[in-house]
Design a protein around this motif. Structure first.
Motif, PDB file in Angstrom:
ATOM      1  N   UNK A  22      43.454  30.514  36.108  1.00  0.00           N
ATOM      2  CA  UNK A  22      44.704  30.769  36.811  1.00  0.00           C
ATOM      3  C   UNK A  22      45.722  31.459  35.904  1.00  0.00           C
ATOM      4  N   UNK A  23      45.605  31.238  34.608  1.00  0.00           N
ATOM      5  CA  UNK A  23      46.486  31.867  33.630  1.00  0.00           C
ATOM      6  C   UNK A  23      45.675  32.020  32.347  1.00  0.00           C
ATOM      7  N   UNK A  48      42.182  38.185  26.777  1.00  0.00           N
ATOM      8  CA  UNK A  48      42.373  37.848  28.185  1.00  0.00           C
ATOM      9  C   UNK A  48      42.647  39.112  28.986  1.00  0.00           C
ATOM     10  N   UNK A  49      42.108  39.172  30.208  1.00  0.00           N
ATOM     11  CA  UNK A  49      42.343  40.300  31.107  1.00  0.00           C
ATOM     12  C   UNK A  49      42.668  39.758  32.500  1.00  0.00           C
ATOM     13  N   UNK A  50      43.735  40.281  33.101  1.00  0.00           N
ATOM     14  CA  UNK A  50      44.040  39.906  34.478  1.00  0.00           C
ATOM     15  C   UNK A  50      43.404  40.940  35.385  1.00  0.00           C
ATOM     16  N   UNK A  51      42.625  40.440  36.339  1.00  0.00           N
ATOM     17  CA  UNK A  51      41.916  41.312  37.267  1.00  0.00           C
ATOM     18  C   UNK A  51      42.406  41.034  38.682  1.00  0.00           C
ATOM     19  N   UNK A  52      42.204  42.019  39.547  1.00  0.00           N
ATOM     20  CA  UNK A  52      42.482  41.874  40.966  1.00  0.00           C
ATOM     21  C   UNK A  52      41.207  42.272  41.706  1.00  0.00           C
ATOM     22  N   UNK A  59      43.169  36.887  39.046  1.00  0.00           N
ATOM     23  CA  UNK A  59      42.824  35.819  38.105  1.00  0.00           C
ATOM     24  C   UNK A  59      42.750  36.409  36.706  1.00  0.00           C
ATOM     25  N   UNK A  60      42.661  35.512  35.711  1.00  0.00           N
ATOM     26  CA  UNK A  60      42.464  35.911  34.331  1.00  0.00           C
ATOM     27  C   UNK A  60      41.009  35.666  33.953  1.00  0.00           C
TER      28      UNK A  60
END
Length: 165
Positions: A22-23, A48-52, A59-60
């Motif tokens: 979630x983070x 860490x990478x935030x994806x859509x 999410x991360x």
């Protein structure tokens, strides 16, 4: 994020899926992404990478594990070309995969040795990512990755043939 039509995947999850959080905090795991699920990388912080995802869910993930999709060549804002019928490329991909499988079968059965297997598969190249009705197909003869919506092919990116192993 915009409408679903604006989703442009930049990566896919690895072949065994990918844990999400979630983070950027390892103590807060959420669901696991399906193998080869197309995602768009929108942010990063260290590893860490935030994806859509195409449905807008975010999410991360461990960005080191994402598999990059080929990108549109620099400087082009428009698709390079459209081909109406995807079936000829799909048939060529099937032939390449059948050739590879035949060589694997021969090697596994002891009909050929490792050197013959490597020699027989040396010029075989195949690339395909399927996600429901969407497909990204590699055609090294044309030096292009295509996006296919089931009805037509559209050039997604060009391939530098000099980079192939």
């Amino acid at each position: 994020m915009g409408t679903p039509y604006e989703f442009q995947p930049t990566h896919v999850a690895p072949g065994d899926g990918l844990q999400t959080w979630a983070s950027p905090d390892p103590s807060r795991p959420t669901v696991r992404l399906d193998p080869l699920l197309p995602v768009q990388l929108v942010d990063s912080s260290g590893n860490w990478a935030r994806i859509v995802c195409s449905n807008g869910w975010s999410a991360w993930v461990d960005g080191r594990l994402l598999v990059a999709l080929p990108q549109r060549p620099p400087g082009t804002g428009e698709p390079l070309a459209t081909t109406e019928d995807p079936r000829p490329l799909l048939a060529a991909l099937e032939r390449s995969l059948a050739s590879y499988r035949s060589m694997v079968d021969d090697y596994a059965a002891g009909k050929i040795d490792l050197e013959a297997f490597r020699e027989g598969t040396r010029n075989l190249r195949l690339g395909a990512v399927l996600d429901g009705s969407s497909a990204w197909l590699l055609d090294l003869d044309q030096g292009r990755w295509y996006y296919c919506d089931g009805t037509r092919l559209q050039t997604y990116a060009t391939v530098d043939r000099g980079e192939a192993p």
